[in-house]
Design a protein around this motif. Structure first.
Motif, PDB file in Angstrom:
ATOM      1  N   ALA A  10      36.200  39.023  22.927  1.00  0.00           N
ATOM      2  CA  ALA A  10      36.470  39.300  24.340  1.00  0.00           C
ATOM      3  C   ALA A  10      37.979  39.415  24.582  1.00  0.00           C
ATOM      4  O   ALA A  10      38.588  38.551  25.210  1.00  0.00           O
ATOM      5  N   PRO A  11      38.598  40.476  24.056  1.00  0.00           N
ATOM      6  CA  PRO A  11      40.034  40.664  24.299  1.00  0.00           C
ATOM      7  C   PRO A  11      40.313  40.921  25.771  1.00  0.00           C
ATOM      8  O   PRO A  11      39.687  41.793  26.384  1.00  0.00           O
ATOM      9  N   VAL A  12      41.213  40.171  26.336  1.00  0.00           N
ATOM     10  CA  VAL A  12      41.521  40.306  27.764  1.00  0.00           C
ATOM     11  C   VAL A  12      42.367  41.548  27.991  1.00  0.00           C
ATOM     12  O   VAL A  12      43.404  41.736  27.347  1.00  0.00           O
ATOM     13  N   ARG A  13      41.930  42.398  28.893  1.00  0.00           N
ATOM     14  CA  ARG A  13      42.622  43.651  29.200  1.00  0.00           C
ATOM     15  C   ARG A  13      43.328  43.619  30.549  1.00  0.00           C
ATOM     16  O   ARG A  13      44.336  44.292  30.739  1.00  0.00           O
ATOM     17  N   LEU A  14      42.764  42.861  31.501  1.00  0.00           N
ATOM     18  CA  LEU A  14      43.276  42.893  32.874  1.00  0.00           C
ATOM     19  C   LEU A  14      43.151  41.519  33.502  1.00  0.00           C
ATOM     20  O   LEU A  14      42.122  40.857  33.369  1.00  0.00           O
ATOM     21  N   ILE A  15      44.216  41.091  34.169  1.00  0.00           N
ATOM     22  CA  ILE A  15      44.186  39.867  34.966  1.00  0.00           C
ATOM     23  C   ILE A  15      44.575  40.232  36.394  1.00  0.00           C
ATOM     24  O   ILE A  15      45.714  40.623  36.657  1.00  0.00           O
ATOM     25  N   GLU A  16      43.613  40.137  37.312  1.00  0.00           N
ATOM     26  CA  GLU A  16      43.883  40.330  38.729  1.00  0.00           C
ATOM     27  C   GLU A  16      44.161  38.961  39.316  1.00  0.00           C
ATOM     28  O   GLU A  16      43.390  38.018  39.098  1.00  0.00           O
ATOM     29  N   HIS A  17      45.245  38.823  40.025  1.00  0.00           N
ATOM     30  CA  HIS A  17      45.651  37.485  40.446  1.00  0.00           C
ATOM     31  C   HIS A  17      46.220  37.509  41.859  1.00  0.00           C
ATOM     32  O   HIS A  17      46.724  38.535  42.345  1.00  0.00           O
ATOM     33  N   GLY A  18      46.106  36.363  42.501  1.00  0.00           N
ATOM     34  CA  GLY A  18      46.619  36.197  43.845  1.00  0.00           C
ATOM     35  C   GLY A  18      46.734  34.721  44.159  1.00  0.00           C
ATOM     36  O   GLY A  18      46.422  33.866  43.318  1.00  0.00           O
ATOM     37  N   PRO A  19      47.183  34.366  45.359  1.00  0.00           N
ATOM     38  CA  PRO A  19      47.364  32.953  45.710  1.00  0.00           C
ATOM     39  C   PRO A  19      46.097  32.119  45.582  1.00  0.00           C
ATOM     40  O   PRO A  19      46.154  30.925  45.307  1.00  0.00           O
ATOM     41  N   ALA A  20      44.937  32.751  45.774  1.00  0.00           N
ATOM     42  CA  ALA A  20      43.688  31.993  45.767  1.00  0.00           C
ATOM     43  C   ALA A  20      43.056  31.882  44.392  1.00  0.00           C
ATOM     44  O   ALA A  20      42.128  31.111  44.200  1.00  0.00           O
ATOM     45  N   GLY A  21      43.494  32.665  43.422  1.00  0.00           N
ATOM     46  CA  GLY A  21      42.891  32.589  42.109  1.00  0.00           C
ATOM     47  C   GLY A  21      43.024  33.864  41.325  1.00  0.00           C
ATOM     48  O   GLY A  21      43.861  34.721  41.620  1.00  0.00           O
ATOM     49  N   VAL A  22      42.178  34.001  40.309  1.00  0.00           N
ATOM     50  CA  VAL A  22      42.287  35.114  39.384  1.00  0.00           C
ATOM     51  C   VAL A  22      40.910  35.668  39.041  1.00  0.00           C
ATOM     52  O   VAL A  22      39.890  34.974  39.147  1.00  0.00           O
ATOM     53  N   VAL A  43      39.654  37.596  35.587  1.00  0.00           N
ATOM     54  CA  VAL A  43      40.079  37.987  34.249  1.00  0.00           C
ATOM     55  C   VAL A  43      39.011  38.882  33.644  1.00  0.00           C
ATOM     56  O   VAL A  43      37.842  38.489  33.547  1.00  0.00           O
ATOM     57  N   ARG A  44      39.406  40.082  33.245  1.00  0.00           N
ATOM     58  CA  ARG A  44      38.467  41.061  32.706  1.00  0.00           C
ATOM     59  C   ARG A  44      38.745  41.256  31.214  1.00  0.00           C
ATOM     60  O   ARG A  44      39.859  41.560  30.815  1.00  0.00           O
ATOM     61  N   ALA A  45      37.700  41.108  30.410  1.00  0.00           N
ATOM     62  CA  ALA A  45      37.832  41.187  28.962  1.00  0.00           C
ATOM     63  C   ALA A  45      36.850  42.190  28.380  1.00  0.00           C
ATOM     64  O   ALA A  45      35.957  42.695  29.073  1.00  0.00           O
ATOM     65  N   GLY A  46      37.036  42.480  27.101  1.00  0.00           N
ATOM     66  CA  GLY A  46      36.135  43.380  26.412  1.00  0.00           C
ATOM     67  C   GLY A  46      34.715  42.847  26.393  1.00  0.00           C
ATOM     68  O   GLY A  46      34.469  41.654  26.548  1.00  0.00           O
ATOM     69  N   GLY A  47      33.767  43.758  26.209  1.00  0.00           N
ATOM     70  CA  GLY A  47      32.369  43.365  26.217  1.00  0.00           C
ATOM     71  C   GLY A  47      31.814  43.136  27.602  1.00  0.00           C
ATOM     72  O   GLY A  47      30.712  42.588  27.750  1.00  0.00           O
ATOM     73  N   GLY A  48      32.575  43.539  28.627  1.00  0.00           N
ATOM     74  CA  GLY A  48      32.102  43.377  29.994  1.00  0.00           C
ATOM     75  C   GLY A  48      32.198  41.967  30.532  1.00  0.00           C
ATOM     76  O   GLY A  48      31.631  41.662  31.584  1.00  0.00           O
ATOM     77  N   VAL A  49      32.926  41.091  29.830  1.00  0.00           N
ATOM     78  CA  VAL A  49      33.054  39.703  30.284  1.00  0.00           C
ATOM     79  C   VAL A  49      34.069  39.636  31.418  1.00  0.00           C
ATOM     80  O   VAL A  49      35.191  40.145  31.309  1.00  0.00           O
ATOM     81  N   VAL A  50      33.679  38.994  32.500  1.00  0.00           N
ATOM     82  CA  VAL A  50      34.545  38.795  33.661  1.00  0.00           C
ATOM     83  C   VAL A  50      34.517  37.315  34.025  1.00  0.00           C
ATOM     84  O   VAL A  50      33.436  36.729  34.173  1.00  0.00           O
ATOM     85  N   VAL A  51      35.688  36.725  34.154  1.00  0.00           N
ATOM     86  CA  VAL A  51      35.782  35.321  34.538  1.00  0.00           C
ATOM     87  C   VAL A  51      36.553  35.218  35.839  1.00  0.00           C
ATOM     88  O   VAL A  51      37.677  35.721  35.945  1.00  0.00           O
ATOM     89  N   ARG A  52      35.937  34.599  36.819  1.00  0.00           N
ATOM     90  CA  ARG A  52      36.595  34.336  38.096  1.00  0.00           C
ATOM     91  C   ARG A  52      36.979  32.859  38.113  1.00  0.00           C
ATOM     92  O   ARG A  52      36.153  31.985  37.869  1.00  0.00           O
ATOM     93  N   ALA A  53      38.268  32.585  38.335  1.00  0.00           N
ATOM     94  CA  ALA A  53      38.761  31.210  38.238  1.00  0.00           C
ATOM     95  C   ALA A  53      39.880  30.973  39.236  1.00  0.00           C
ATOM     96  O   ALA A  53      40.419  31.905  39.841  1.00  0.00           O
TER      97      ALA A  53
END
Length: 529
Positions: free
Chosen positions: A311-323, A325-335
């Motif tokens: 799951a190589p991370v390609r994109l991190i969308e971030h802001g004051p409230a959190g992030v 994280v979008r990775a290979g294989g369609g994995v998305v983590v909201r944190a």
């Protein structure tokens, strides 16, 4: 998207279709944070709280909406995960951070690009349940945090084999010697010892937390290690010895990095002797079962669901409230937070939305990794020991300039380890594998005799060729990098935190430094949650 979500990010409900995915994710996190902040946890309660529930429904609705409008996100193919903290990289730094955060009650997802854990640690099986390490492998005195972690996961150490005499191939002659420093002549030895004392003294003036504030930081950061070497070492022998040591520690050439970076590294380890040494130095001991075993056992403790491979991370969308994280294989983590625990040069390849500052990005452009190949010849037994030899050799001819006995703890089979570092790794790394193997084996033959010319097996690892490493051992800083960009190396970017061996103040670039950075960033994240 609901009106309350739109209100949270400050736009009227009728403008919903213009709101980005990152903004909605931020808004959802903001709502969740408000709910979870209604009461502060007591000292007996976990620091982190679960962030699942209605928030995930809002994000799911958003993705369905984007798909319906021709957006690029396909909810069916997405693997959505939610956690308090996302960690990028399952090396020692990322796994240590995850361990400490989970221990404080946080939910954590670790995203790893490879199909394994360990980062720049990698075991190579050689039969009968035994391994050799083709990545980082040694532990030495004062590397206390790595030692504590190894003990905690039940990985023992054993001493690097040093019994007997070392070999020196110098000016076309082969001779034996004992001790750390090759016997290259009294004038060269005295010249080298004087330079070593001076470098140690200068290094103590470099603050580990703020190297750019050293009294002579500008002066030292404006010259390369090569420049200083040429000015202050009077003998050719001493210059070549220092160059050999530099290649061994940084896997780079003296002209590749600044004197200030060299001094920081020396202070970070304690002394130049600590960096160069075997007995009493950084190469003193090895791990039973291989160093990667530490990472593997640590990952097992985190649980099967905590680490996501491939799951190589390609994109991190971030802001004051959190992030998000979008990775290979369609994995998305909201944190709520993300720890990026990979080398700065690799962290610079991730897309950040919104973009990070130019200052941070230009730092990552100035932190290349070293170039090294670990090459091992495997024999039925360590025949050199019978000849009274330690298996350690130094050569001014090369291309292999340093050789070690890398046999398993019981001495069977026999393994000679040769390093291609810096310029030689760059040159030979481009050759056909068979041609490179022949050159390496010939070095073993010249130093250890004809028996070394016929190994039973040959193993090598070129770290610059690995997609998710692109070099080893660590990153180095060229002239001007510390004084102009060093202040953002460890400074978090909003909800993005940094970890890794290069971020450490003590034992920077080493496994111990990676563990220390993981422990430090977990404290930083907990304070920010």
């Amino acid at each position: 998207m609901t009106g309350v979500t739109a209100a949270a990010i400050g736009v009227p409900p009728f403008q919903n279709s213009e709101v980005t995915t990152a903004a909605v994710a931020d808004a959802t996190l903001a709502i969740t944070s408000v709910r979870s902040d209604k009461r502060r946890p007591s000292s007996r309660e976990p620091v982190c709280e679960d962030i699942t529930g209605q928030a995930s429904e809002v994000v799911s609705d958003l993705w369905r909406d984007r798909r319906g409008r021709g957006g690029t996100v396909d909810r069916v193919s997405e693997d959505l995960r939610e956690a308090d903290v996302a960690v990028v990289g399952a090396g020692l730094a990322g796994l240590t951070a995850a361990r400490d955060l989970i221990g404080e009650g946080c939910s954590v997802v670790v995203l790893e690009a490879r199909d394994r854990v360990g980062g720049r640690l990698l075991n190579e099986p050689i039969g009968d349940g035994k391994v050799v390490e083709v990545g980082g492998q040694w532990i030495g005195p004062t590397q206390d945090r790595l030692a504590a972690l190894a003990a905690d996961v039940g990985v023992d150490t054993f001493p690097t084999y040093t019994e007997g005499e070392n070999l020196l191939e110098w000016r076309g002659r082969l001779r034996r010697y004992r001790g750390t420093i090759p016997r290259v002549g009294p004038l060269a030895l005295a010249d080298f010892a004087r330079a070593q004392r001076r470098l140690n003294r200068m290094a103590r003036e470099v603050p580990l937390d703020r190297p750019w504030e050293a009294p002579k930081a500008r002066e030292w950061d404006s010259m390369t290690a090569r420049t200083w070497q040429a000015r202050h070492l009077r003998t050719r022998g001493a210059q070549e010895m220092l160059e050999l040591g530099i290649e061994a520690v940084w896997a780079a050439e003296p002209e590749d990095f600044s004197l200030l970076h060299m001094l920081f590294y020396i202070h970070s380890a304690g002394s130049l002797e600590m960096l160069f040494g075997t007995e009493g130095g950084a190469q003193q001991d090895r791990f039973v079962g291989g160093s990667q075993l530490i990472a593997q056992r640590l990952a097992e403790r985190l649980g099967a669901q905590a680490v996501v491979h491939n799951a190589p991370v390609r994109l991190i969308e971030h802001g004051p409230a959190g992030v998000v994280v979008r990775a290979g294989g369609g994995v998305v983590v909201r944190a709520r937070r993300v720890v990026v625990a990979i080398a700065p040069s690799l962290a610079g390849r991730i897309v950040y939305d919104p973009p990070l500052t130019g200052h941070r990005d230009q730092l990552t452009q100035r932190m290349p990794l070293g170039t090294v190949a670990k090459c091992m010849a495997i024999y039925d037994e360590p025949f050199w020991r019978e000849q009274g030899l330690s298996g350690q050799a130094t050569s001014d001819t090369g291309p292999v300039k340093l050789i070690y006995d890398n046999s398993p703890p019981d001495g069977s089979p026999g393994v000679l380890l040769g390093f291609l570092e810096g310029a030689r790794a760059r040159e030979l790394g481009r050759l056909d594998p068979g041609e490179r193997r022949a050159l390496v084996i010939d070095c073993f033959r010249r130093t250890f005799g004809h028996r070394a010319a016929q190994p039973d097996r040959y193993v090598e690892r070129l770290w610059a060729e690995e997609e998710f490493s692109r070099g080893c051992y660590g990153c180095h800083m060229p002239t001007g990098a510390w004084t102009h960009y060093g202040d953002v190396l460890r400074t978090r970017a909003g909800s993005i935190h940094w970890a890794g061996a290069e971020v450490a103040e003590v034992w920077s670039g080493y496994m111990d430094g990676a563990v220390r950075s993981g422990e430090a960033v977990s404290r930083e994240v907990l304070a920010a949650l």
